[in-house]
Design a protein around this motif. Structure first.
Motif, PDB file in Angstrom:
ATOM      1  N   ILE A  73      45.267  63.624  29.419  1.00  0.00           N
ATOM      2  CA  ILE A  73      46.536  63.744  28.398  1.00  0.00           C
ATOM      3  C   ILE A  73      46.092  64.343  27.166  1.00  0.00           C
ATOM      4  O   ILE A  73      45.321  63.653  26.405  1.00  0.00           O
ATOM      5  CB  ILE A  73      47.471  62.461  28.512  1.00  0.00           C
ATOM      6  N   CYS A  74      46.837  65.030  26.536  1.00  0.00           N
ATOM      7  CA  CYS A  74      46.637  65.607  25.057  1.00  0.00           C
ATOM      8  C   CYS A  74      47.219  64.728  24.213  1.00  0.00           C
ATOM      9  O   CYS A  74      48.261  64.257  24.437  1.00  0.00           O
ATOM     10  CB  CYS A  74      47.222  66.926  24.779  1.00  0.00           C
ATOM     11  N   ARG A  75      46.357  64.168  23.138  1.00  0.00           N
ATOM     12  CA  ARG A  75      46.891  63.260  22.460  1.00  0.00           C
ATOM     13  C   ARG A  75      48.026  63.680  21.458  1.00  0.00           C
ATOM     14  O   ARG A  75      48.749  62.952  20.800  1.00  0.00           O
ATOM     15  CB  ARG A  75      45.817  62.628  21.468  1.00  0.00           C
ATOM     16  N   HIS A  76      48.191  65.092  21.415  1.00  0.00           N
ATOM     17  CA  HIS A  76      48.956  65.523  20.324  1.00  0.00           C
ATOM     18  C   HIS A  76      50.605  65.245  21.023  1.00  0.00           C
ATOM     19  O   HIS A  76      51.148  64.460  20.505  1.00  0.00           O
ATOM     20  CB  HIS A  76      48.939  67.225  20.077  1.00  0.00           C
ATOM     21  N   ARG A  77      51.095  66.063  21.901  1.00  0.00           N
ATOM     22  CA  ARG A  77      52.334  65.633  22.338  1.00  0.00           C
ATOM     23  C   ARG A  77      52.328  65.635  23.953  1.00  0.00           C
ATOM     24  O   ARG A  77      53.248  65.758  24.475  1.00  0.00           O
ATOM     25  CB  ARG A  77      53.324  67.008  22.060  1.00  0.00           C
ATOM     26  N   GLY A  78      51.327  65.176  24.546  1.00  0.00           N
ATOM     27  CA  GLY A  78      51.249  64.672  25.719  1.00  0.00           C
ATOM     28  C   GLY A  78      50.928  65.636  26.891  1.00  0.00           C
ATOM     29  O   GLY A  78      51.086  65.495  27.986  1.00  0.00           O
ATOM     30  N   ALA A  79      50.785  66.923  26.486  1.00  0.00           N
ATOM     31  CA  ALA A  79      50.424  67.815  27.420  1.00  0.00           C
ATOM     32  C   ALA A  79      49.409  67.371  28.555  1.00  0.00           C
ATOM     33  O   ALA A  79      48.217  66.966  28.027  1.00  0.00           O
ATOM     34  CB  ALA A  79      50.224  69.379  27.094  1.00  0.00           C
ATOM     35  N   ARG A  80      49.435  67.811  29.808  1.00  0.00           N
ATOM     36  CA  ARG A  80      48.164  67.565  30.807  1.00  0.00           C
ATOM     37  C   ARG A  80      47.171  68.740  30.097  1.00  0.00           C
ATOM     38  O   ARG A  80      47.531  69.928  30.303  1.00  0.00           O
ATOM     39  CB  ARG A  80      48.533  68.002  32.327  1.00  0.00           C
ATOM     40  N   GLN A  94      40.170  72.535  25.756  1.00  0.00           N
ATOM     41  CA  GLN A  94      41.148  72.861  24.639  1.00  0.00           C
ATOM     42  C   GLN A  94      42.883  72.685  25.570  1.00  0.00           C
ATOM     43  O   GLN A  94      42.965  72.942  26.685  1.00  0.00           O
ATOM     44  CB  GLN A  94      41.019  74.395  24.475  1.00  0.00           C
ATOM     45  N   CYS A  95      43.607  72.099  24.816  1.00  0.00           N
ATOM     46  CA  CYS A  95      44.989  71.893  25.250  1.00  0.00           C
ATOM     47  C   CYS A  95      45.597  73.296  25.313  1.00  0.00           C
ATOM     48  O   CYS A  95      45.658  74.010  24.411  1.00  0.00           O
ATOM     49  CB  CYS A  95      45.691  70.968  24.592  1.00  0.00           C
ATOM     50  N   PRO A  96      46.200  73.636  26.388  1.00  0.00           N
ATOM     51  CA  PRO A  96      46.859  75.061  26.559  1.00  0.00           C
ATOM     52  C   PRO A  96      48.190  75.252  25.720  1.00  0.00           C
ATOM     53  O   PRO A  96      48.704  76.310  25.518  1.00  0.00           O
ATOM     54  CB  PRO A  96      47.105  75.439  27.944  1.00  0.00           C
ATOM     55  N   TYR A  97      48.898  73.945  25.125  1.00  0.00           N
ATOM     56  CA  TYR A  97      49.941  74.038  24.546  1.00  0.00           C
ATOM     57  C   TYR A  97      49.841  74.365  22.942  1.00  0.00           C
ATOM     58  O   TYR A  97      50.254  75.414  22.591  1.00  0.00           O
ATOM     59  CB  TYR A  97      50.707  72.684  24.641  1.00  0.00           C
ATOM     60  N   HIS A  98      49.326  73.563  22.161  1.00  0.00           N
ATOM     61  CA  HIS A  98      49.330  74.206  20.777  1.00  0.00           C
ATOM     62  C   HIS A  98      47.539  73.978  20.397  1.00  0.00           C
ATOM     63  O   HIS A  98      47.046  74.107  19.134  1.00  0.00           O
ATOM     64  CB  HIS A  98      49.784  73.009  19.887  1.00  0.00           C
ATOM     65  N   ALA A  99      46.699  74.046  21.342  1.00  0.00           N
ATOM     66  CA  ALA A  99      45.404  74.523  21.093  1.00  0.00           C
ATOM     67  C   ALA A  99      44.457  73.175  20.483  1.00  0.00           C
ATOM     68  O   ALA A  99      43.743  73.453  19.689  1.00  0.00           O
ATOM     69  CB  ALA A  99      44.973  75.633  20.491  1.00  0.00           C
ATOM     70  N   TRP A 100      44.939  71.968  20.629  1.00  0.00           N
ATOM     71  CA  TRP A 100      44.080  70.831  20.078  1.00  0.00           C
ATOM     72  C   TRP A 100      42.712  71.000  21.132  1.00  0.00           C
ATOM     73  O   TRP A 100      43.032  71.069  22.189  1.00  0.00           O
ATOM     74  CB  TRP A 100      44.762  69.314  20.231  1.00  0.00           C
ATOM     75  N   THR A 101      41.895  70.721  20.343  1.00  0.00           N
ATOM     76  CA  THR A 101      40.286  70.900  21.152  1.00  0.00           C
ATOM     77  C   THR A 101      39.510  69.957  21.202  1.00  0.00           C
ATOM     78  O   THR A 101      39.447  69.122  20.193  1.00  0.00           O
ATOM     79  CB  THR A 101      39.795  72.270  20.430  1.00  0.00           C
TER      80      THR A 101
HETATM   81 FE1  FES Z   1      48.336  69.601  23.382  1.00  0.00          FE
HETATM   82 FE2  FES Z   1      50.163  70.053  21.324  1.00  0.00          FE
HETATM   83  S1  FES Z   1      50.242  68.915  23.295  1.00  0.00           S
HETATM   84  S2  FES Z   1      47.851  70.745  21.674  1.00  0.00           S
END
Ligand code: FES
Ligand code: FE
Length: 366
Positions: A73-80, A94-101
């Protein structure tokens, strides 16, 4: 009820989604759960995502060669983070949503505009870690904050069944290689599969090939009924193969006592280990719903056998047939669990009474 017959769990334990949800939170999310063969993640950046209870867990091999587990789970907004079941990343996730890496160690290493947010702690906003242990070449994870002792829960199951740990160490399972893996999609509750594995009352009826190789199984007593006992091969049997023909050379550490014998161990809640002199058969269950369980079964052989390309199919075929016969039986029972005929459950005959202890264990956990 007579002395000979003991009650089972009532039918709704095998069908009720609320009971399944309780099992997820109180069994699969609190105990050690076997997720993969370590060799399934061969290089730095190899990853696997596996559902454990209601969580998706990501297992990653780091640049230091070690394995780590995180909530997927991405720590930003929770995307898988990873939607694939397995794969390899170069050096980061890398998270595909906002690219937190995130680094392979879980640390947040980059995010758009991160440099303009110097107060963001990269460890604190790293991936959430999950406890991980490796043993006999397999990877176990535990979602509990404070996991139960691996030595008690996992290794303890082996000691309880075989008498001591050296009895499994001699097979050197961590050094073996997967010669075949088969995935079964079983339309049955995971407990029916465990109960079936624990008894041999059905062996004479549904396992003609197995009882040919292990004649004592025709008597209905499972090898796991007696501590330390392994079922002997029949006198004419050359190997643990579908027709009793020759198998491979026994594994180097297997002792004289263990030769020509079959041992079975249940490691609750979701692993079965089957030991024969020349290979290991290991089942991992992934319960997905009250009435559905994925079972992944590995046939493990020595590196030499796998590297030689020798034909393992007659050896695989024996337990593959056993699996199909067992899972068909479980699928035959599953629809009946919701019948009024089974509302109060069924009964266990004396050779199955040890399954009562499994039922008590389930009830205690819930
Ligand atoms: Fe993963 Fe925003 S939810 S980068
Ligand atoms: Fe069986």
């Amino acid at each position: 009820m007579t002395e000979s017959l003991m009650p089972t769990l009532p039918g709704h334990y095998y069908t009720d989604p609320e009971i399944f949800a309780l099992e997820q939170s109180r069994i699969f999310e609190t105990m050690w759960f076997c997720v993969a063969r370590a060799a399934d993640l061969p290089t730095a950046g190899s990853f696997r995502s596996v559902d454990v209870g209601r969580e998706s867990v990501l297992i990653v091999r780091g640049r230091d060669g070690g394995l780590r587990a995180f909530l997927n789970i991405c720590r930003h907004r929770g995307a898988r983070l990873c939607v694939e079941e397995s794969g390899t990343v170069k050096r980061a996730l890398q998270c595909p949503y906002h690219a937190w890496t995130y680094g392979l160690d879980g640390k947040l290493i980059a995010a758009p505009n991160l440099t303009s947010m110097p107060d963001v702690d990269r460890v604190e906003y790293g991936l959430v870690g999950v406890h991980l242990r490796e043993w006999i070449g397999y990877v176990w994870v535990c979602l509990a904050d404070r996991p139960p002792a691996f030595e008690d829960d996992v290794m303890g199951a082996v000691t309880e069944r075989l008498g001591d740990l050296s009895a499994i160490d001699s097979y050197e399972i961590e050094d073996l290689e997967v010669g075949r893996r088969i995935r079964y999609d079983v339309r049955a509750n995971w407990k029916l599969i465990v109960e079936n594995f624990m008894e041999c009352y059905h062996c004479a009826t549904i396992h003609p090939e197995l009882t040919e190789v292990l004649p004592e199984f025709a008597g209905g007593y499972a090898a796991q009924y007696y501590v330390g006992h392994g079922a002997s091969f029949g006198p004419e049997i050359q190997g643990f193969t579908v027709d009793g023909g020759e198998g491979f050379a026994k594994l180097p550490g297997v002792t004289g006592d263990q030769d020509r014998r079959y041992y079975a161990v249940t490691i609750k809640p979701q692993v079965f280990v089957n030991l024969v002199p020349d290979h290991i058969i290991l089942h991992r269950m992934y319960p997905v719903a009250a009435d559905r369980t994925i079972v992944e079964c590995d046939w493990l052989y020595s590196k030499e056998v796998v590297a030689s390309g020798r034909d393992v199919s007659r050896s695989v075929e024996l337990f593959h047939r056993v699996n199909v016969q067992d899972f068909d039986a479980c699928e035959r029972c599953q629809p009946a669990m919701s019948s009024r005929a089974y509302a109060r459950g069924g009964v266990l005959v004396p050779s199955e009474h040890h399954i009562g202890a499994f039922h008590d264990w389930v009830l205690a956990k819930l």
